[in-house]
Write a protein that holds these residues in place. Sequence first.
Motif, PDB file in Angstrom:
ATOM      1  N   THR A 162       0.640  -0.922   0.170  1.00  0.00           N
ATOM      2  CA  THR A 162       0.323   0.033   0.402  1.00  0.00           C
ATOM      3  C   THR A 162       0.737   1.319   0.244  1.00  0.00           C
ATOM      4  O   THR A 162       0.490   2.222  -0.635  1.00  0.00           O
ATOM      5  CB  THR A 162      -0.982   0.041   1.117  1.00  0.00           C
ATOM      6  N   GLY A 163       2.205   0.787   1.005  1.00  0.00           N
ATOM      7  CA  GLY A 163       3.118   2.401   0.932  1.00  0.00           C
ATOM      8  C   GLY A 163       3.622   3.078  -0.602  1.00  0.00           C
ATOM      9  O   GLY A 163       3.275   3.304  -0.970  1.00  0.00           O
ATOM     10  N   TYR A 164       3.916   1.617  -1.343  1.00  0.00           N
ATOM     11  CA  TYR A 164       4.638   1.105  -2.343  1.00  0.00           C
ATOM     12  C   TYR A 164       3.108   1.983  -3.013  1.00  0.00           C
ATOM     13  O   TYR A 164       3.975   3.347  -4.178  1.00  0.00           O
ATOM     14  CB  TYR A 164       4.915  -0.120  -2.695  1.00  0.00           C
ATOM     15  N   ALA A 165       2.593   1.800  -3.319  1.00  0.00           N
ATOM     16  CA  ALA A 165       1.281   1.844  -4.469  1.00  0.00           C
ATOM     17  C   ALA A 165       1.130   4.298  -4.176  1.00  0.00           C
ATOM     18  O   ALA A 165       1.050   4.263  -5.290  1.00  0.00           O
ATOM     19  CB  ALA A 165       0.072   1.647  -4.146  1.00  0.00           C
ATOM     20  N   GLU A 166       0.828   4.401  -2.940  1.00  0.00           N
ATOM     21  CA  GLU A 166       0.724   5.819  -2.813  1.00  0.00           C
ATOM     22  C   GLU A 166       1.783   6.643  -2.971  1.00  0.00           C
ATOM     23  O   GLU A 166       1.967   7.212  -3.466  1.00  0.00           O
ATOM     24  CB  GLU A 166       0.811   5.637  -1.305  1.00  0.00           C
ATOM     25  N   ARG A 167       3.083   5.867  -3.164  1.00  0.00           N
ATOM     26  CA  ARG A 167       4.295   6.634  -3.518  1.00  0.00           C
ATOM     27  C   ARG A 167       4.507   7.089  -5.352  1.00  0.00           C
ATOM     28  O   ARG A 167       4.525   7.802  -6.159  1.00  0.00           O
ATOM     29  CB  ARG A 167       5.505   5.974  -3.181  1.00  0.00           C
ATOM     30  N   ILE A 168       4.496   6.207  -5.388  1.00  0.00           N
ATOM     31  CA  ILE A 168       4.154   5.775  -7.179  1.00  0.00           C
ATOM     32  C   ILE A 168       2.451   6.567  -7.928  1.00  0.00           C
ATOM     33  O   ILE A 168       3.346   7.335  -8.351  1.00  0.00           O
ATOM     34  CB  ILE A 168       3.756   4.353  -7.666  1.00  0.00           C
ATOM     35  N   HIS A 169       1.631   6.352  -6.970  1.00  0.00           N
ATOM     36  CA  HIS A 169       0.719   7.483  -7.399  1.00  0.00           C
ATOM     37  C   HIS A 169       0.793   8.878  -6.917  1.00  0.00           C
ATOM     38  O   HIS A 169       0.388  10.059  -8.240  1.00  0.00           O
ATOM     39  CB  HIS A 169      -0.463   7.133  -5.434  1.00  0.00           C
ATOM     40  N   ARG A 170       1.914   9.410  -6.375  1.00  0.00           N
ATOM     41  CA  ARG A 170       1.982  10.494  -6.345  1.00  0.00           C
ATOM     42  C   ARG A 170       3.032  10.773  -7.303  1.00  0.00           C
ATOM     43  O   ARG A 170       3.295  11.917  -7.739  1.00  0.00           O
ATOM     44  CB  ARG A 170       3.455  11.157  -4.144  1.00  0.00           C
ATOM     45  N   MET A 171       4.112   9.983  -7.664  1.00  0.00           N
ATOM     46  CA  MET A 171       4.965  10.689  -8.565  1.00  0.00           C
ATOM     47  C   MET A 171       4.067  11.062  -9.976  1.00  0.00           C
ATOM     48  O   MET A 171       4.507  11.591 -11.028  1.00  0.00           O
ATOM     49  CB  MET A 171       5.565   8.939  -8.727  1.00  0.00           C
ATOM     50  N   SER A 181       1.806  16.959 -13.510  1.00  0.00           N
ATOM     51  CA  SER A 181       0.932  18.473 -12.879  1.00  0.00           C
ATOM     52  C   SER A 181      -0.440  18.015 -11.818  1.00  0.00           C
ATOM     53  O   SER A 181      -0.780  19.447 -12.003  1.00  0.00           O
ATOM     54  CB  SER A 181       1.296  19.230 -13.926  1.00  0.00           C
ATOM     55  N   ILE A 182      -0.497  17.583 -10.851  1.00  0.00           N
ATOM     56  CA  ILE A 182      -1.290  17.737 -10.308  1.00  0.00           C
ATOM     57  C   ILE A 182      -1.192  18.141  -8.705  1.00  0.00           C
ATOM     58  O   ILE A 182      -0.727  17.142  -8.365  1.00  0.00           O
ATOM     59  CB  ILE A 182      -2.473  16.122 -10.260  1.00  0.00           C
ATOM     60  N   ASP A 183      -2.098  18.924  -8.447  1.00  0.00           N
ATOM     61  CA  ASP A 183      -1.485  19.731  -6.736  1.00  0.00           C
ATOM     62  C   ASP A 183      -2.197  18.286  -5.389  1.00  0.00           C
ATOM     63  O   ASP A 183      -3.097  17.499  -6.060  1.00  0.00           O
ATOM     64  CB  ASP A 183      -1.736  20.871  -6.376  1.00  0.00           C
TER      65      ASP A 183
END
Length: 497
Positions: free
Chosen positions: A451-460, A466-468
């Motif tokens: 889950t944490g890995y997926a969240e970091r990928i989503h942030r990337m 260019s989404i805030d």
Amino acid sequence: IELLIEKTSEKEVTDDEAEEEEEKKEGEDEDEPKVEEVDEKKEKKTKKVKEVTKEFEVLNKNKPLWTRDPKDITKDEYGAFYKAISNDWEEHAAVKHFSVEGQLEFRCILFAPKRAPFDQFEPNKKRNNIKLYVRRVFIMDDCDDICPEWLGWIKGVVDSEDLPLNISRENLQQNKILKVIKKNIVKKAIEMVEDLSENKEDYKKFYEQFGKNLKLGIHEDQANRKKLCDLLRYHTTKASEEPTTLRDYVTRMKEGQESIYYITGESKKNLENSPFIEEAKRRDLEVIFMVDPIDEYVMQQVKDYEDKKFVCLTKEGVKFEETEEEKAKKEEEKAAYEKLLKQLKDILGEKVEKVVLTDRLNTSPCILVTSEFGWSAHMENIMKHQALRDSSMSSYMVSKKTLELNPSHPIVRELRTKVDADQSDKTVKDLAFLLFDTALLTSGFQLEDPTGYAERIHRMIKLGLSIDDDDEPAADVDASAAPAPVAAGASSMESVD
């Protein structure tokens, strides 16, 4: 052994002869009423009369196949005998017929089948398929001491001249003669497989069926380990189509190469693209692909082959030959990246034992390796999937991971620049965890926190688009799609409508 049997045959006789035979029968059986027949015609006619004779027939006139000279036995006779003792509908792949004379005497026929039984590794299965005879008298077909478990696929017959006929199972288990018989059976079985290996096509089919048994033999049979190693076949970086032998690998080794490099994994395709072999491929060093789970156990027992040490590329301790210039460059890089290595160790904490610069990467930014004497990533996955595993073993057998960085990779260089500029940079921490999780996947481990890995990928992904983070997901929804206010007293079904 003779059996009295009656044989009935039809004999063609004239009527006169028939009358004489009938008169003889009437003379023998006076109690039976006599029936007289009058010949209407003078011409002599022939007729068939059943004649019954009694004679003794020898039942065991055929000698047992194993007592005959192998030169006098045809392939069809071997095939018929194999099908009789094994209940197999196919021909055998190989046969070994031999006799031993000296302090003890016995004869033996061993067969290698073409197919492995579907239940050959079942725990409750009969351990071997060799029938024990004593002076042509059948004794038993499940003697565990006559054949090791890894040769359980061998079918055949052993006929001993020295064992007593009235031997009990308890005495049989402690009999020294059986140990000698077992030693000779193992020796001849290996010779039979060696003879079979001379034909590449036949041995390829055989190895697909019984390769695991040979590897199990390496794990269990220390005395014949070297002979069995010669029978192994592996794909390598230079033999991707046809598997090669360890002997051929040694003959192709580069001048000055002192180690045999190998890598374990789930499939050949995954290993061909593994980052662990990048530097070895760059140096034109051949790497063996081991994709069978039992290979992990084989490598625990086999440390070298023809004085060449086995080196696993997924573990610590991999060293390639370096020139003086490469050594000097390595020392400079170590000093330059010291701050980054320390920072990453502080961020990852107990997830890794240490963070170092790598010798085995060429194009990938980082990799995770295990300790030299612990489980590899592949072995760790195998043990995790054991249904009845003991979880206490995992606590001390799971290796501490070492994160190795590639100093020539642009990601690592940029990360070093960020750390040198500002150690408290928040992006460094996020990138450190992202690199660690990516290294877990490429190294064959399972993600500790998907889950944490997926969240970091989503942030990337957001960063790339260019989404805030402050943007609300529902901000762009059309106002017309908003639900109308529900009148007082309206039912919940009306609100859905």
